[in-house]
Structures are given as structure tokens and as C-alpha cells.
Design a protein around this motif. Structure first.
Motif, PDB file in Angstrom:
ATOM      1  N   GLN A  26      14.273  34.200 -37.195  1.00  0.00           N
ATOM      2  CA  GLN A  26      14.669  33.307 -38.287  1.00  0.00           C
ATOM      3  C   GLN A  26      16.003  33.767 -38.849  1.00  0.00           C
ATOM      4  N   VAL A  27      16.859  32.811 -39.207  1.00  0.00           N
ATOM      5  CA  VAL A  27      18.124  33.096 -39.869  1.00  0.00           C
ATOM      6  C   VAL A  27      18.096  32.458 -41.250  1.00  0.00           C
ATOM      7  N   ILE A  28      18.428  33.254 -42.268  1.00  0.00           N
ATOM      8  CA  ILE A  28      18.397  32.786 -43.652  1.00  0.00           C
ATOM      9  C   ILE A  28      19.779  32.967 -44.258  1.00  0.00           C
ATOM     10  N   GLN A  29      20.297  31.928 -44.888  1.00  0.00           N
ATOM     11  CA  GLN A  29      21.591  31.975 -45.550  1.00  0.00           C
ATOM     12  C   GLN A  29      21.419  32.464 -46.984  1.00  0.00           C
ATOM     13  N   ARG A  78      21.994  32.881 -50.904  1.00  0.00           N
ATOM     14  CA  ARG A  78      22.357  31.925 -51.944  1.00  0.00           C
ATOM     15  C   ARG A  78      23.009  32.654 -53.107  1.00  0.00           C
ATOM     16  N   PRO A  91      19.814  36.886 -50.127  1.00  0.00           N
ATOM     17  CA  PRO A  91      19.156  36.336 -48.941  1.00  0.00           C
ATOM     18  C   PRO A  91      17.631  36.391 -49.008  1.00  0.00           C
ATOM     19  N   LEU A  92      17.099  37.206 -49.924  1.00  0.00           N
ATOM     20  CA  LEU A  92      15.647  37.364 -50.041  1.00  0.00           C
ATOM     21  C   LEU A  92      15.297  37.652 -51.493  1.00  0.00           C
ATOM     22  N   ALA A 105      13.832  33.735 -50.320  1.00  0.00           N
ATOM     23  CA  ALA A 105      14.483  32.498 -49.919  1.00  0.00           C
ATOM     24  C   ALA A 105      13.421  31.399 -49.870  1.00  0.00           C
ATOM     25  N   VAL A 140      10.203  31.900 -47.904  1.00  0.00           N
ATOM     26  CA  VAL A 140      10.057  33.322 -47.542  1.00  0.00           C
ATOM     27  C   VAL A 140      10.067  34.130 -48.834  1.00  0.00           C
ATOM     28  N   TYR A 149      21.200  42.083 -42.487  1.00  0.00           N
ATOM     29  CA  TYR A 149      21.978  41.249 -43.403  1.00  0.00           C
ATOM     30  C   TYR A 149      23.452  41.562 -43.203  1.00  0.00           C
ATOM     31  N   GLU A 158      24.597  35.877 -43.779  1.00  0.00           N
ATOM     32  CA  GLU A 158      23.375  35.474 -43.088  1.00  0.00           C
ATOM     33  C   GLU A 158      22.463  36.670 -42.855  1.00  0.00           C
TER      34      GLU A 158
END
Length: 289
Positions: free
Chosen positions: A7-10, A12, A25-26, A28, A31, A204, A221
Motif C-alpha cells: 500500500q502507498v499512502i500520501q 497530508r 502519513p499515519l 490515514a 489506516v 516514509y 509518500e
């Protein structure tokens, strides 16, 4: 077996504390945490003018650990147990909140008066239920004491805050097995990093571009890694600059996680007790001066 990116999370952007900017990023959407990592905040980078710097005034913690890692700027911290100190570039503070402390993290007087760049990370790491109410503990390690290693070709460098990499081991003691590594990879670098098979892990990227497990990750990311016992990290030879990233992880606790702001416990009753203890002053107060 090499790990893949599942999984890839951007990350915020949002404001925290007294109004300072973070990239997060976490957690998210969808998640909440990656056991035992609860939160990742990248503070800045931000360039303050004189009088503009913002921090996190007095606030409580219970049931987990906060790890603050400075890259630029200076932060001064105080707590209700009488601890006080200053974090400078490269320094690490590993705070086990345990049964509870009041804590403040503010830019140094110099940064407040003169301005300057502030950049760093704060990571929240969960504690197992048996340690939720342990005595608070601090481990403060100066930049010069953080173990570093360089690959044989000189293209990869790592600062090992927790865990092991390129033949060096961290000096910080962790309650459960944790990975916390700051990698700096020049264009053309390739690293094959072992990871314990029983650890959850993530990457990260906060500067540059990375290819991890054959998949590109860009600045801001986070890549959540699948199962395996190693991960391949590389940077294209055509990359314009050095890539910087955090490799984070730990053995999952596998316990219920109930979070209410700065309290992370296992049950609703424990959260209610934490709120009551805070409201009634049982977590103490910070002495100024």
C-alpha cells in the motif's frame, strides 16, 4: 523473501499543537495505525521569521511512547516530572509516557527571537498493556551518539535510532523490538536491508525519490511493506539529489487500541480513567523557569 509494497499512502498537511504545520502519513483514511506505530508527524520543514515560531504547549500523554528526532532547528522541552532539555539537529528524545506526564515542546528562545528553519519528526509508538502504567522514562541521545554507517561504495548512509543496519546497532533501549532508521541514499545507491520476519514495517520518503521492492515512492509518500525478511532500496542514477527516508517498524502487539487524543489504552474504562486523572491534576504540572 523480499518484501513488497502492499500500500502507498500520501502524507497530508495539517496543523498541530499551537498551530505548527506537519505532514502526516499515519494515521490515514482507512489506516488507523500500523501496529505498533501509531502516528508519524513530519514537523516542517518551515522557515520562521523572528517571533513566528510555534510549538506544542503543555499537554498530557499516557500509554505510549513519543520519539522526537530533530533535523534542523532547536526545541526545548519540559515535563511534570521535572525533566527539561534542548533538542538540537540530529538529537533524539525517546520518551516513555507510561502512566502519564504533562509535557511541552516549544521552539528554543533563540529560534523564537531570531527565527530559522525547523524540521524533524515525532513518532508515536504503542506500549503493550503490561507497560501502559509503567513509570515515565526518558532517553535523550545527542547527535554525536547516534550510530551511523556507510555502505562500501559510499552511496548509502544510515543513522540507526533503533534496530540494526549496515553492521551497526542502536544504543537506545526499547521496550519491544522497534526499527527506526534514517537512510540517505545518493543517486545510484542500492541497499538490501534485512528485516525480522515478525516485524511490521514501512518506509516514509521525505526528500527525493526511491525505488523500494521495485516500486517508486516519491517525496511525502509512505509505503507499507508486506511480509518477508528483507527489503531492497535503491535510487535511480538519474535522480537529481540525495533521497532521504525513514524505515520504521516493530513487532506487532496484537492488542486492542483505544485512542482518545493523547491517551492510548486498551479499554474504554482505561481511557475514562486517564481523562479523569488528567482533569483532576494527577498527571502533575510543569514548573516554569
Amino acid at each position: 523473501m523480499h518484501r513488497t509494497i502492499k500500500q502507498v499512502i500520501q502524507a497530508r498537511r495539517q496543523t498541530e499543537g499551537g498551530g505548527f504545520q506537519v505532514r502526516r502519513p499515519l494515521p490515514a483514511p482507512g489506516v488507523r495505525y500500523i501496529d505498533p506505530i501509531l502516528m508519524i508527524d513530519e514537523m516542517g520543514p518551515v522557515d520562521y521569521l523572528p517571533g513566528e515560531a510555534i510549538g506544542a504547549p503543555d499537554h498530557p500523554h499516557r500509554g505510549f511512547e513519543t520519539v522526537t528526532y530533530m533535523l534542523a532547528g532547536e526545541f526545548e522541552h519540559r515535563d511534570s516530572a521535572g525533566h527539561a532539555g534542548r533538542l538540537q539537529p540530529g538529537d533524539v528524545q525517546w520518551m516513555t509516557a507510561g502512566r502519564g506526564v504533562m509535557h511541552s515542546e516549544m521552539p528554543s528562545a533563540r529560534i523564537m527571537e531570531e527565527g530559522g528553519r525547523v524540521h524533524g519528526f515525532q513518532i508515536w509508538i504503542n506500549l503493550p498493556s503490561r507497560l501502559k502504567m509503567t513509570e515515565p522514562r526518558y532517553q535523550e541521545v545527542a547527535a554525536s551518539q547516534i550510530p551511523e554507517a556507510v555502505s562500501k561504495d559510499g552511496l548509502a548512509r544510515v543513522r540507526v535510532i533503533a534496530g540494526e543496519a549496515l553492521g551497526v546497532s542502536a544504543r537506545i533501549d526499547t521496550h519491544t523490538p522497534i526499527i527506526y532508521q534514517h537512510w540517505m541514499l545518493q543517486p545510484g545507491a542500492t541497499v538490501d536491508q534485512p528485516l525480522a520476519a515478525d516485524c511490521n514495517a514501512l518506509l516514509y520518503v521525505f526528500s527525493g525519490e526511491l525505488v523500494a521492492a521495485g516500486k517508486p515512492l516519491l517525496d511525502g509518500e509512505m509505503g507499507v511493506l508486506g511480509q518477508g525478511d528483507r527489503v531492497n532500496l535503491s535510487v535511480p542514477e538519474t535522480a537529481p539529489a540525495t533521497t532521504q527516508l525513514l524505515l520504521l517498524g516493530g513487532v506487532p502487539l496484537g492488542e486492542p487500541v483505544l485512542q482518545h487524543g493523547p491517551f492510548v489504552m486498551n479499554t474504554r474504562q482505561e481511557i475514562d480513567q486517564a481523562i479523569q486523572d488528567y482533569q483532576q491534576g494527577r498527571m502533575g504540572a510543569i514548573r516554569q523557569g
